[in-house]
Design a protein around this motif. Structure first.
Motif, mmCIF file in Angstrom:
data_model
loop_
_atom_site.group_PDB
_atom_site.id
_atom_site.type_symbol
_atom_site.label_atom_id
_atom_site.label_comp_id
_atom_site.label_asym_id
_atom_site.label_seq_id
_atom_site.Cartn_x
_atom_site.Cartn_y
_atom_site.Cartn_z
ATOM 1 N N GLU A 190 0.840 -1.205 0.000
ATOM 2 C CA GLU A 190 0.000 0.000 0.000
ATOM 3 C C GLU A 190 0.871 1.249 0.000
ATOM 4 O O GLU A 190 0.581 2.226 -0.694
ATOM 5 C CB GLU A 190 -0.937 0.002 1.219
ATOM 6 N N ALA A 191 1.962 1.227 0.765
ATOM 7 C CA ALA A 191 2.885 2.363 0.777
ATOM 8 C C ALA A 191 3.461 2.595 -0.622
ATOM 9 O O ALA A 191 3.552 3.734 -1.083
ATOM 10 C CB ALA A 191 4.003 2.117 1.787
ATOM 11 N N TRP A 192 3.821 1.507 -1.311
ATOM 12 C CA TRP A 192 4.347 1.624 -2.671
ATOM 13 C C TRP A 192 3.289 2.141 -3.633
ATOM 14 O O TRP A 192 3.568 2.987 -4.480
ATOM 15 C CB TRP A 192 4.896 0.290 -3.161
ATOM 16 N N ARG A 193 2.069 1.623 -3.515
ATOM 17 C CA ARG A 193 0.989 2.063 -4.407
ATOM 18 C C ARG A 193 0.824 3.576 -4.339
ATOM 19 O O ARG A 193 0.719 4.253 -5.362
ATOM 20 C CB ARG A 193 -0.323 1.368 -4.040
ATOM 21 N N ILE A 194 0.837 4.116 -3.136
ATOM 22 C CA ILE A 194 0.648 5.564 -2.961
ATOM 23 C C ILE A 194 1.884 6.330 -3.429
ATOM 24 O O ILE A 194 1.767 7.354 -4.111
ATOM 25 C CB ILE A 194 0.286 5.871 -1.498
#
Length: 141
Positions: A15-19
């Motif tokens: 999720e951190a990477w997606r954002i």
């Protein structure tokens, strides 16, 4: 010169990477900030070679950056093409999964022209970018 800031956030690394890797999504990081991808990357739209334009309220010029590293889900690098007051400005964000969440390290580099002053400014910018990203991650958690 180099400046780094770190934080651990209770959010999954994916999720951190997606954002982080959603350049147009930087619009959600702060009031009045607008980000657009003006040129897609060579193998994927937000990947290496992508160019993003970031504008903020006020008289400052738009910041134009090119993505130089895109290693999901752990590393995103970029360099300024224009709009920043630092010479040879570049940034790298690394994400590392930990038991406590995701460790984020935001590192900025630039060629120093004005001793001390630019180092403090670069550190403040590194911390400010990290804090904006962390606030956005916490909203997603």
């Amino acid at each position: 010169m180099r400046a780094s800031s770190k934080a651990i956030v209770r959010v999954n690394i994916d999720e951190a990477w997606r954002i982080l890797s959603d350049h147009a999504g930087m619009t959600d990081w702060g009031p009045g900030v607008t980000a657009v991808v003006t040129k897609p990357g060579t193998t994927e739209p937000n990947g290496v070679g992508a160019v993003r334009k970031i504008t903020a309220p006020g008289p400052a010029p738009a910041i134009v950056e090119e993505i130089t590293a895109f290693d999901a889900p752990g590393r995103l690098g970029y360099k300024a093409l224009g709009g920043v007051p630092f010479a040879d400005y570049a940034g790298e964000v690394t994400l590392v999964a930990t038991e406590a969440g995701t460790l984020i390290t935001w590192t900025l580099t630039a060629r120093q022209r004005v001793p001390f002053v630019e180092q403090k400014a670069l550190k403040a910018l590194s911390l400010g970018l990290l804090q904006a990203y962390v606030r956005r991650l916490k909203r997603a958690a």
